[in-house]
Write a protein that holds these residues in place. Sequence first.
Motif, mmCIF file in Angstrom:
data_model
loop_
_atom_site.group_PDB
_atom_site.id
_atom_site.type_symbol
_atom_site.label_atom_id
_atom_site.label_comp_id
_atom_site.label_asym_id
_atom_site.label_seq_id
_atom_site.Cartn_x
_atom_site.Cartn_y
_atom_site.Cartn_z
ATOM 1 N N MET A 1 3.356 -23.240 -2.354
ATOM 2 C CA MET A 1 3.340 -21.960 -1.703
ATOM 3 C C MET A 1 1.601 -21.859 -1.361
ATOM 4 O O MET A 1 0.869 -22.189 -1.939
ATOM 5 N N LYS A 2 1.456 -21.033 -0.093
ATOM 6 C CA LYS A 2 0.354 -20.945 0.074
ATOM 7 C C LYS A 2 -0.285 -19.846 -0.006
ATOM 8 O O LYS A 2 0.411 -18.792 -0.376
ATOM 9 N N ASP A 3 -1.723 -19.535 -0.010
ATOM 10 C CA ASP A 3 -2.440 -18.229 -0.031
ATOM 11 C C ASP A 3 -2.385 -17.581 1.343
ATOM 12 O O ASP A 3 -2.536 -18.287 2.450
ATOM 13 N N MET A 4 -2.708 -16.172 1.000
ATOM 14 C CA MET A 4 -2.861 -15.530 2.216
ATOM 15 C C MET A 4 -4.280 -14.562 2.146
ATOM 16 O O MET A 4 -4.905 -14.287 1.209
ATOM 17 N N LEU A 5 -4.814 -14.298 3.495
ATOM 18 C CA LEU A 5 -5.869 -13.418 3.272
ATOM 19 C C LEU A 5 -5.527 -12.083 4.326
ATOM 20 O O LEU A 5 -4.783 -12.001 4.984
ATOM 21 N N VAL A 6 -6.245 -11.116 3.566
ATOM 22 C CA VAL A 6 -6.046 -9.844 4.198
ATOM 23 C C VAL A 6 -7.333 -8.921 4.233
ATOM 24 O O VAL A 6 -8.121 -9.109 3.578
ATOM 25 N N ARG A 7 -7.415 -8.516 5.502
ATOM 26 C CA ARG A 7 -8.661 -7.696 5.732
ATOM 27 C C ARG A 7 -8.436 -6.254 5.192
ATOM 28 O O ARG A 7 -7.485 -5.399 5.476
ATOM 29 N N LEU A 8 -9.257 -5.758 4.265
ATOM 30 C CA LEU A 8 -8.953 -4.476 3.363
ATOM 31 C C LEU A 8 -9.668 -3.322 4.216
ATOM 32 O O LEU A 8 -9.362 -2.092 3.790
ATOM 33 N N ILE A 9 -10.245 -3.485 5.300
ATOM 34 C CA ILE A 9 -10.897 -2.297 6.145
ATOM 35 C C ILE A 9 -9.521 -1.613 6.655
ATOM 36 O O ILE A 9 -9.549 -0.512 7.143
ATOM 37 N N ASP A 10 -8.535 -2.474 7.343
ATOM 38 C CA ASP A 10 -7.585 -1.878 7.994
ATOM 39 C C ASP A 10 -6.012 -1.625 7.178
ATOM 40 O O ASP A 10 -5.037 -1.910 7.701
ATOM 41 N N LEU A 11 -6.279 -1.206 5.910
ATOM 42 C CA LEU A 11 -4.911 -0.937 5.344
ATOM 43 C C LEU A 11 -4.093 0.109 5.781
ATOM 44 O O LEU A 11 -4.871 1.201 6.195
ATOM 45 N N PRO A 12 -3.092 0.051 5.444
ATOM 46 C CA PRO A 12 -1.925 1.071 6.092
ATOM 47 C C PRO A 12 -2.149 2.263 5.087
ATOM 48 O O PRO A 12 -2.389 2.501 4.268
ATOM 49 N N ASP A 13 -1.697 3.554 6.051
ATOM 50 C CA ASP A 13 -1.750 4.711 5.064
ATOM 51 C C ASP A 13 -0.599 4.804 4.467
ATOM 52 O O ASP A 13 0.702 4.750 4.877
ATOM 53 N N ILE A 14 -0.245 5.006 3.184
ATOM 54 C CA ILE A 14 0.959 5.061 2.501
ATOM 55 C C ILE A 14 1.141 6.483 1.970
ATOM 56 O O ILE A 14 2.158 6.522 0.997
ATOM 57 N N SER A 15 0.372 7.222 1.940
ATOM 58 C CA SER A 15 0.374 8.697 1.437
ATOM 59 C C SER A 15 1.518 9.434 1.620
ATOM 60 O O SER A 15 2.287 10.126 0.677
ATOM 61 N N ASP A 16 2.418 9.251 3.285
ATOM 62 C CA ASP A 16 3.548 9.913 3.103
ATOM 63 C C ASP A 16 4.770 9.076 2.369
ATOM 64 O O ASP A 16 5.452 9.614 1.804
ATOM 65 N N LEU A 17 4.680 7.777 2.209
ATOM 66 C CA LEU A 17 5.531 7.058 1.597
ATOM 67 C C LEU A 17 5.663 7.428 0.085
ATOM 68 O O LEU A 17 6.434 7.621 -0.743
ATOM 69 N N GLU A 18 4.255 7.380 -0.528
ATOM 70 C CA GLU A 18 4.245 7.675 -1.757
ATOM 71 C C GLU A 18 4.803 9.149 -1.873
ATOM 72 O O GLU A 18 5.362 9.376 -3.129
ATOM 73 N N MET A 19 4.524 10.013 -1.198
ATOM 74 C CA MET A 19 5.138 11.474 -1.588
ATOM 75 C C MET A 19 6.584 11.481 -1.473
ATOM 76 O O MET A 19 7.025 12.072 -2.184
ATOM 77 N N ASN A 20 7.135 10.707 -0.280
ATOM 78 C CA ASN A 20 8.599 10.918 -0.436
ATOM 79 C C ASN A 20 9.203 10.074 -1.796
ATOM 80 O O ASN A 20 10.173 10.515 -2.133
ATOM 81 N N LEU A 21 8.569 9.036 -2.141
ATOM 82 C CA LEU A 21 8.903 8.318 -3.298
ATOM 83 C C LEU A 21 8.898 9.346 -4.570
ATOM 84 O O LEU A 21 9.709 9.249 -5.460
ATOM 85 N N GLY A 22 7.914 10.312 -4.485
ATOM 86 C CA GLY A 22 7.700 11.153 -5.551
ATOM 87 C C GLY A 22 8.777 12.193 -5.543
ATOM 88 O O GLY A 22 9.030 12.867 -6.586
ATOM 89 N N LYS A 23 9.378 12.417 -4.469
ATOM 90 C CA LYS A 23 10.647 13.271 -4.467
ATOM 91 C C LYS A 23 11.722 12.943 -5.259
ATOM 92 O O LYS A 23 12.504 13.569 -5.847
ATOM 93 N N ASP A 24 11.855 11.518 -5.581
ATOM 94 C CA ASP A 24 12.736 10.770 -6.617
ATOM 95 C C ASP A 24 11.877 10.608 -7.716
ATOM 96 O O ASP A 24 12.504 9.825 -8.591
ATOM 97 N N ASN A 25 11.050 11.286 -8.389
ATOM 98 C CA ASN A 25 10.154 11.187 -9.563
ATOM 99 C C ASN A 25 9.652 9.864 -9.662
ATOM 100 O O ASN A 25 9.420 9.507 -10.798
ATOM 101 N N ILE A 26 9.261 9.071 -8.657
ATOM 102 C CA ILE A 26 8.611 7.706 -8.696
ATOM 103 C C ILE A 26 7.184 7.818 -8.670
ATOM 104 O O ILE A 26 6.704 8.390 -7.546
ATOM 105 N N MET A 27 6.408 7.502 -9.666
ATOM 106 C CA MET A 27 5.056 7.815 -9.535
ATOM 107 C C MET A 27 4.491 6.242 -9.576
ATOM 108 O O MET A 27 4.679 5.367 -10.182
#
Length: 159
Positions: A1-27
């Motif tokens: 298995m290989k390693d991967m590199l990710v640029r941390l400056i360009d991370l996606p916004d997950i706030s809506d996804l996290e809020m929607n999961l919160g409606k199912d009591n997932i924290m």
Amino acid sequence: MKDMLVRLIDLPDISDLEMNLGKDNIMFRKPIPPEKSFVMDWVKNHFGQYWMNEVDAAFSYLPVRCFIAQQENDILGFACFESTSKNFFGPTGTLDSMRGKGIGKVLLVKSLQSLREMGYAYAIIGGVGPVDFYKNTVNAVVIEGSESSIYNHLLRKKK
């Protein structure tokens, strides 16, 4: 298995996804030391001894270098960062029954945000299995020549 590199400056916004999961009591949160054995046992039962040991290492820091996804009193997934090696993301896992809901994405991005807050501009995702997940979620790229990694000479249980 290989390693991967990710640029941390360009991370996606997950706030809506996290809020929607919160409606199912997932924290999503970092566990605290009194929960260590519960998290370690859950990881060992679902993902094995090696990953449990990496979670143990994540608990040696405060705040803990791990996130969990929790629904009421149940753990649904986990993600560690900088537990096995500096600037490394992983291991991470989500219950089979909970995959496809975005839990893994939130755990990944929250962990990478923590690495960014620690001062890193890039992070390494070590020993990647689902290359396409990381490529599609955070634009990670495979590090050529990384087949040989820190995981190559792991001790194995004798039979």
